[in-house]
Every structure is written in structure tokens, then in C-alpha cells.
Motif scaffolding. Sequence first.
Motif, PDB file in Angstrom:
ATOM      1  N   GLN A 519       5.066 -12.590   5.986  1.00 52.37           N
ATOM      2  CA  GLN A 519       3.971 -12.085   5.132  1.00 52.37           C
ATOM      3  C   GLN A 519       3.569 -12.974   4.108  1.00 52.37           C
ATOM      4  O   GLN A 519       4.449 -13.483   3.145  1.00 52.37           O
ATOM      5  CB  GLN A 519       4.662 -10.645   4.642  1.00 52.37           C
ATOM      6  N   ASN A 536      -0.869  -2.798  -0.320  1.00 52.48           N
ATOM      7  CA  ASN A 536      -1.707  -3.196   0.958  1.00 52.48           C
ATOM      8  C   ASN A 536      -0.561  -4.149   1.521  1.00 52.48           C
ATOM      9  O   ASN A 536      -0.352  -4.185   2.877  1.00 52.48           O
ATOM     10  CB  ASN A 536      -2.956  -4.164   0.689  1.00 52.48           C
ATOM     11  N   LYS A 540       1.580  -3.810   5.498  1.00 51.46           N
ATOM     12  CA  LYS A 540       1.529  -4.640   6.464  1.00 51.46           C
ATOM     13  C   LYS A 540       3.212  -4.996   6.817  1.00 51.46           C
ATOM     14  O   LYS A 540       3.519  -4.831   7.976  1.00 51.46           O
ATOM     15  CB  LYS A 540       0.779  -5.811   6.025  1.00 51.46           C
ATOM     16  N   LYS A 544       5.011  -4.440  10.714  1.00 50.35           N
ATOM     17  CA  LYS A 544       5.676  -5.794  11.318  1.00 50.35           C
ATOM     18  C   LYS A 544       6.846  -5.564  11.493  1.00 50.35           C
ATOM     19  O   LYS A 544       7.348  -5.936  12.393  1.00 50.35           O
ATOM     20  CB  LYS A 544       5.432  -6.825  10.185  1.00 50.35           C
ATOM     21  N   ARG A 765      -3.447  -1.667   8.793  1.00 56.03           N
ATOM     22  CA  ARG A 765      -3.474  -2.699   7.621  1.00 56.03           C
ATOM     23  C   ARG A 765      -4.051  -2.549   6.328  1.00 56.03           C
ATOM     24  O   ARG A 765      -4.097  -3.069   5.453  1.00 56.03           O
ATOM     25  CB  ARG A 765      -3.573  -3.997   8.069  1.00 56.03           C
ATOM     26  N   CYS A 766      -4.625  -1.264   6.190  1.00 59.19           N
ATOM     27  CA  CYS A 766      -5.558  -1.031   4.992  1.00 59.19           C
ATOM     28  C   CYS A 766      -5.713   0.587   4.949  1.00 59.19           C
ATOM     29  O   CYS A 766      -5.404   1.420   5.979  1.00 59.19           O
ATOM     30  CB  CYS A 766      -6.555  -1.468   5.027  1.00 59.19           C
ATOM     31  N   CYS A 821       1.759  -4.945  15.289  1.00 57.62           N
ATOM     32  CA  CYS A 821       0.636  -5.056  14.681  1.00 57.62           C
ATOM     33  C   CYS A 821       0.722  -6.689  13.923  1.00 57.62           C
ATOM     34  O   CYS A 821       1.397  -6.513  13.000  1.00 57.62           O
ATOM     35  CB  CYS A 821       0.264  -4.001  13.811  1.00 57.62           C
TER      36      CYS A 821
END
Length: 822
Positions: A519, A536, A540, A544, A765-766, A821
Motif C-alpha cells: 500500500q 480511504n 484499500k 487487498k 476502493r472509495c 482487488c
Amino acid sequence: MEPISKAPSKLTDFVLRPGMGTLGRNIRVRSNFFEITRLPAGMNIIHYDVTITPDVPPILNRKIFAEFERINLSRALRNVRSVTLPEENGNTYGRRPPKIFKLKIKKVGEINYEELTQFLEGKRQLTSNCLTAIMALDVLIHHEPSMKFVTVGRSFFTPQDSQVLSGGAEVWQGYYQSARPTQRKMMINVDLSATTFYERGPLLQMITKLLGRRTPDDLRRGVTSKDYQKVERSIKNLKVRVTHRGEVINKKSFKISKLTPASADSTKFEIGGNTMSVSEYFQKTYNRRLGYSFLPCVVVKKNVFLPIEICDVIEGQRHIRKLNERQTAEMIKFTCQPPHDRANRIRKGVDLLNYRASEYLKQFGLTVSNDMIVLEARVLSSPTLTYHPSSRDFSFQPREGSWNLRDKKVAVGTTLGSWSVVCFGTERDFSSQVIQTFIRQLVITCTDTGINVPNKTPPMMHANPQGDIEGTLKQAWLRAGNASKAQPQLILCILPNTGVPLYAEVKRVTDTIIGVASQCCQSRHMIQAKKQYCANICLKINVKLGGMNSFISPTQVPFITDRPTILMGADVSHPNPGELNHPSIAALCGSMDSRASRYSASIRVQSGRNDIIVDLSNMTKELLKTFYQSCGRKPERILFYRDGVSEGQFSQVLKGEVEALRVACESLEPGYKPNITFVIVQKRHHTLFFPLDRRDADRTGNCLPGTVVESKITHPFEFDFYLQSHPGLQGTSRSTHYHLLYDENSFSADGIQQLSNNLCYLYARCTRAVSIVPPVYYAHIVCRRARFHSRGEQWSDAEISGGVGAASAFGVVKPELQRVCF
């Protein structure tokens, strides 16, 4: 109910529109389409092919044909004609006599618009005659602008309202126009475009900017050989005029071939039996003392040297080299216009085009409305999103396409136990205390959002961003494992800037060498450590490591929950222009659960800028096997979203890629035939929508998320629609165009529109609805990431010549990272 794709009518090889959708709130919008109110009627347009010899650039071709038109105004066209182009200021022939060109004119056929009218009314299929008739309309509307303005493709550009960029470039405002067949009408789609040109004016000034100096006098401090190489690469083939011999001579143009290796003081040549330097020549001949004689000269012909300071760059020369980061930011700022401003500028472009006063259009009986078309649209409702039941606000409908994580925990939180931190920079650049403050805030945010972090003080190290990145990351991996006595899960990398090389190397090493999730964070955000930024990052990290952030109620996505269904998204990414030795990359992403929250990816390298996915069958097999391993069942339905395809490739893609899906299924098990729906997804179009009523607009003035348009400007009878699923951030939002080519699942208009809109709320992701369905969005990310796996994007001829098999430069993603993702 029979599948739509088997409709008895042979109007099309694709899917017929099953009817109009009804869901959502009805609104009205304007669109940047202008109706052709009268087509050529009662006449046949004769189609000629014209060949001009010798071969010259398009801009000169237009001048030659204009001269041909002038002398043939009242004569019948002959098979071969000669045209003498008059000597005029600005040509590149110097004092040579005017050149004679031959025009060979061959009649190809006659165009009757009755056939096109029947196609527009849905009474006959799209024939080659219809395509020729549409092409003729494009030729008609482009002819006059191409004679007056600089043209690039379907756009023409004017220096009016241009803006200077850094580095010796400038951006011009342009106007795109294209004749488009729609429901019962032909229309002209007009949009803004922009492109970069070399900055007109003194060459000395341009070179000063190229080298990042403030004024030409700054060059006196010294120019390195590396600077000279950069300048020579940048100005090669640039056309200039000289400024030292008066207005008439001033009109003549020269093309730069290179720089002299020495300065104007030291560059010497023979004249009249004497040898003198360029500086001496200008002093003796023109009584002009060069102010920058320490700079090299430009070479425009053999033994013809021009001092840089007497040259002016001619306007209208395209800047085709890749823009740097600063230029790109300036370009985006220039093109980013709110909807109201963009609509007004488009109207200004239509005034400039002046269709009503065009003699060409009048001669062909063509009339065009000056008003944007008004359309019926619908705003679909947003889906209900669900987070963890312990959240205070765990189930809700987002407003205007966005939400936040306040009082919410992710639906399935993961555990982050074994991790480490690498800061690419020195202790002086980023102190350990600043990094620890950021990590503390990140851990608190992770805990608040439902991610378990047993190890709240991971090992931390500083590293040289220009050093051994692979060695650094391997060391970080070891430290993570030693600290927690467990398999490392994540390396958090703090980057000093937004540059691509370091980021690319981090991803190459972690994805393909070590096999650990990474990351990356920007140092400027780390220093501020805002909670929203940390949130955010948490989203993620969670996906992951195998978590799930949110999901939609099964009742709102019945297509993917009623029966085992896999969503697939595919894209092909091509190298930038000029990167001849770089391959294309194909990516396929597929959902791995009934909530479409987890995805797996398959990647291939392919050569030749081929838009068809060459190895799609094997890529599909990989994802179908992974789906079976994840769910314990085979998919009974495949919904395939395909990006990166133009209209002219629809038939080729449909035939090749649907067959590849079939072959993949059959090879896994004889008789295995899941129902397939194949949808083309297009973002690179010029269709825009502007709300008529302010109540139907968001805070940026754009259409509300969920706005769908399927009438008037869509295909005369095939199954397509425009969906603007995302909220506006800045500028004018662009919808996504969906076009169903094949459908064994019998989708209704409401079914595919609402499903596609709902899926856009599941991008992991958001906390915003995105502009394109997630399977395709993830395929975009995978294509981009795959370029980073190619040893910093450095490819050799030998590696590419092998086509699909040329994977030696292409790092393979470790299996443990293929099901997340990216």
C-alpha cells in the motif's frame, strides 16, 4: 421467452432494443447534438476518389484541390487534370519555380439518401451505402473548417483563447464534429477538444522555457551537453521563419534538422573563398551583432546555419511529444470547464461553424439546427448499501452518489497482524516521529472501521528512493515476519512524490518477486494525516487482505444472486505513441462471489496493437476455475463488459470473443453452456448532457448520478443507452455508453440499466459511485499495473518479437495476489 439475440428480424447481427425503460424519475436534459433538419433529397451525390501526385501533406492537398475547384468551377470534371500551385508566401520551395501537380479523378458511385433514411427509421439494416452516405455528410461538414483552421482528425483548432503551457508549448481550443445516425434523424455531435502546439514566437524564448530558465539571459550561466541534446530532440523538424531581413523574406519557412555542435562564434563556413564564423557573417552582412553568439545555430539545410535568436517558431505546429507532469496538470486545468461554461463554448463553436451560412451545405440541400437537442431522461434510484450490523448507520441509500465511513464498519473486516513500513526518504526528510504519528492515526482509523490490527507498532525503516528498491522491500518483508512471527501480509510504502518510476518498481517487486500486498501513500498526505485520507487507505488495505467493505441487498441485484453468475470486465491497453517496442496488455477480471465484491484477474501480453484479446479462451478458463474454487459451483450466467472497442470493431469482437468464451466453457466440461450477455462499454465518446432544471443538477451543475438516456440520440434500433452513474467532482461529467451486442439472458432495458447503475456503487476502493462498472474499472487498473511488472516498462525488440509468448520481460503476479482487488 426467446432470447433477444434470436429475434426474427435481420435488421442487425446484434441485439434489438427490447423496449424503453420505465424506472426512475423523469427529467429533461440538453445534449450536444444538433439535428440535420433536411438531408439531400431528390438528388444523387456523386462520389469521386481523387489521387494527387506527387504525394504531399494534407494541408497542401487542400490548397491544390481548392485551386482545382477554382479553375473547374464551370467545367465538367475530367479524368486527369494538372494544377499549378501559385507561388505564395509561406511555401517551402524557396525560389524554385511553382510545382505542377496531377489530379486523377475516378468516379466511384452515386449516393442516394433514401437508403440511409430507411435505416434511421428502423426499416433496413446498416449497409455499405448507408456508411458511405454518412461519410459524405462528414466530408461536407468538415470541408470549410479544414480550409480555414488547423485540423487534427475530426477536430479543428484556433489560436483564439489559447493558453501558454510551461516548457515551450501552448494549448489551443478546438471543436470536434461528427455526423451521427440516431433514432429517425441524422445529427451532428459537436464538442470541445484541446491539443498542444509548439509555442509560437521567438525560438530563443521557447528554448529558454524548454530548459526551465526564466529569461534568455539565464542561458549565459552555461548550457550542458545534456541540455543541448534535450533541445535538439525537442525542436527537430520544427518550422521557423527568420526575422532579420524584412517582412517579405520573413514569410519564408525553414525546417530545423539539428543543432550545430559548436556555437555561432565557432561555427564556420566558406563564402566567396573566405572562411568566417556565423557571428562574423551577420556582423559583416547585416551589421548585426548577435546577442547570444555563445549558443549553437540551427541547421536547416546542408551548410545553412541560422542563429537561434533570429528564428521565430511558426504557429499551428502540433506538439506530439508526451507532456511532462506539470504540462499535463496545466492542460487538465485548461480543459476542465463547468457544464454551463462548456455548453456555452460548444454554442460558440457552432456559431463559428455557421452551418446555416455554409455554401457547401446549401449546394447539397443540407440544413442544420443551431439549437442543442432536448431529450427525455430518467434518474435511477441509488441502491441500498449495507455495512457491518454493528455500525450505527449500517444500511442506507447514498445521496447524490457519495457517502462517508462515519459511524460505519466494513461488512467483513480483515486482520492486519504482520506488516512493516518503508519510508523512501531520509530521517531529515521525514522524521520517525512524523511517521509514527501517521501510523497511529491509520491504526485508529482501521480499528474504527472494523479492521483488527493486533500489531500497532510495525517495524519501520528509511530507504533511498534511488537505491536498491528490491533489496529494501525484501528487508522490509523479513522485518515484518520476524516482528510478528507470522507470514507478512502488507508492506506500507511512503513515497516522496507522485513520480511513476518508484511506484512502478514497488509494485513490480511486491507483486511478482516477493508476493506480498503493498500500500503506497504520498508523503504530503502522511504529514497531514487527515482522517478521510486514512479511511480511504483502510478501504484499500481491507480488500487487498481479503475483506469486504460493503455490499448491496441481494433483492437489488437479483441477476447476480438468484443463480451463480460471474461478472467479467475486459480491456486492452496499448503503449503510448512512439513506444514501438512496447507490447499491448490484455486484462480480464471476474467476480468471485455472489455479492460481486471480490475479483480475480488474468493478464496477457500481446503484440501488434491488437484490440482483440488473443488468448481470451485460456484467460476465461482461469477465472472460471477460480470461481468454482471460491463458490463450489460453476457460473450459470456470464455478464461480460468489454471496454476498448470502437464501433467499427463490434462485429469482429463479437464473433471472436463470444466464441472464445464458448470454447473456454466447453473445454472445462463438455456440454457446459452458461448464458452469455456481451456488453460494449465506451467512455471515449463526445456525448454530454446538461440538466434543463437546476433541481435536476448536482452541486457542480452536472446531471445527478443515475441519469440514463436511451432515446433520440441513441442507435436507431439496437440496444444501447448512456448512463451517468457517478457524481461530478469538477468539470463536465461524461456518461458511459453501454451497447449490448449479444444477450442470452433476455435483459429488459430496466434490468441492464438498473443493474449497471447499482454495480457502480460496489467499487471497493472509495466511498463514491464510479463512472464505469467495477469489473471494467478493475481491468483498467490491472492493465496499468501490468506495465509496472515489465521491469520498469523497459522492453527490447527480442522480447516483443515473440508476440503473446514474449513474457520474459513480464513478471508473473504471485498466485496469492491474483484474487484481490488491485
